[in-house]
Design an enzyme around this catalytic site. Sequence first.
Site, short mmCIF file in Angstrom:
data_model
loop_
_atom_site.label_atom_id
_atom_site.label_comp_id
_atom_site.label_asym_id
_atom_site.label_seq_id
_atom_site.Cartn_x
_atom_site.Cartn_y
_atom_site.Cartn_z
N GLY A 100 0.79 -1.22 0.00
CA GLY A 100 0.00 0.00 0.00
C GLY A 100 0.82 1.27 0.00
O GLY A 100 0.29 2.37 -0.16
N GLN A 101 2.14 1.14 0.15
CA GLN A 101 2.98 2.33 0.23
C GLN A 101 3.10 3.02 -1.13
O GLN A 101 3.14 2.36 -2.18
CB GLN A 101 4.39 1.97 0.73
CG GLN A 101 4.42 1.39 2.12
CD GLN A 101 4.47 -0.12 2.08
OE1 GLN A 101 3.85 -0.75 1.23
NE2 GLN A 101 5.22 -0.71 3.01
N GLU A 102 3.18 4.30 -1.11
CA GLU A 102 3.24 5.10 -2.34
C GLU A 102 4.42 4.71 -3.22
O GLU A 102 4.32 4.71 -4.44
CB GLU A 102 3.32 6.59 -1.98
CG GLU A 102 3.25 7.54 -3.17
CD GLU A 102 1.88 7.56 -3.81
OE1 GLU A 102 1.80 7.89 -5.02
OE2 GLU A 102 0.89 7.25 -3.12
N ARG A 103 5.55 4.35 -2.60
CA ARG A 103 6.75 4.08 -3.39
C ARG A 103 6.61 2.81 -4.24
O ARG A 103 7.41 2.59 -5.16
CB ARG A 103 7.98 3.98 -2.50
CG ARG A 103 7.99 2.82 -1.52
CD ARG A 103 9.26 2.89 -0.67
NE ARG A 103 9.36 1.85 0.33
CZ ARG A 103 8.84 1.92 1.54
NH1 ARG A 103 8.13 2.99 1.88
NH2 ARG A 103 9.00 0.93 2.40
N TYR A 104 5.62 1.95 -3.94
CA TYR A 104 5.42 0.74 -4.73
C TYR A 104 4.26 0.88 -5.72
O TYR A 104 3.88 -0.10 -6.36
CB TYR A 104 5.14 -0.45 -3.80
CG TYR A 104 6.29 -0.78 -2.89
CD1 TYR A 104 7.53 -1.14 -3.41
CD2 TYR A 104 6.13 -0.74 -1.50
CE1 TYR A 104 8.59 -1.45 -2.57
CE2 TYR A 104 7.19 -1.04 -0.66
CZ TYR A 104 8.41 -1.39 -1.19
OH TYR A 104 9.46 -1.69 -0.36
#
Length: 215
Positions: free
Chosen positions: A69-73
């Site tokens: 769920g992290q933005e970087r992924y």
Amino acid sequence: MSGMAKQYDVLFRLLMLGDSGVGKTSMLRRFTDSEFESSYISTIGVDFKMKTLEIDGVKVRVQIWDTAGQERYKTITKQYYRRAQGIIFVYDITDESTFQHISKWVGDVDEFTPNQVQRVLVGNKSDEQPNRQVSLELGVKLANSYGMDFFETSASSNRNINESFTRVVELVLQAHKSDIDSLIGSLDEYLDRAALGGEPPSPQLDSSSQRTCAC
């Protein structure tokens, strides 16, 4: 019918989307392995698990992708959108921000997935009632606004886990019923002719002698 047993009739790909920490991995582990652990390391990129269900006489092999769920992924996650036949949007009922971000996830899916993708909305961690920040009524209202089925679940207590996953599979089956009936008919004919030593048709089977629904 021949003795060549089918392991499954069709393969569907489901995608779980939602902010980090909403419990997607816990839900998936509970559904596929009947396991629950109170702490997990956040998913890095994507991971997946498999499970076979039988619904209305159809053996469905489900490949469920658990996304970070992290933005970087986010860029990695989007690569899987177009391959999914079903989407499970997940928020945490004890964290209002994860509920508010569902619109962002839905917007991404609208942009990157086929029109026929089936969707359900899930409010997870329903066992944590004292910490609830998102009411049941708000969850139902949001789901209705998007035309989705809605479930409140708990991976910890196993509430509505099977029901929510099974429902999205049912929706995919309904959406692609004519395609699936054709594929199953072709596969049955293939197995029958092969058992009799005849020249089987070529229904574009995969390496497991089963058919992937690429609808």
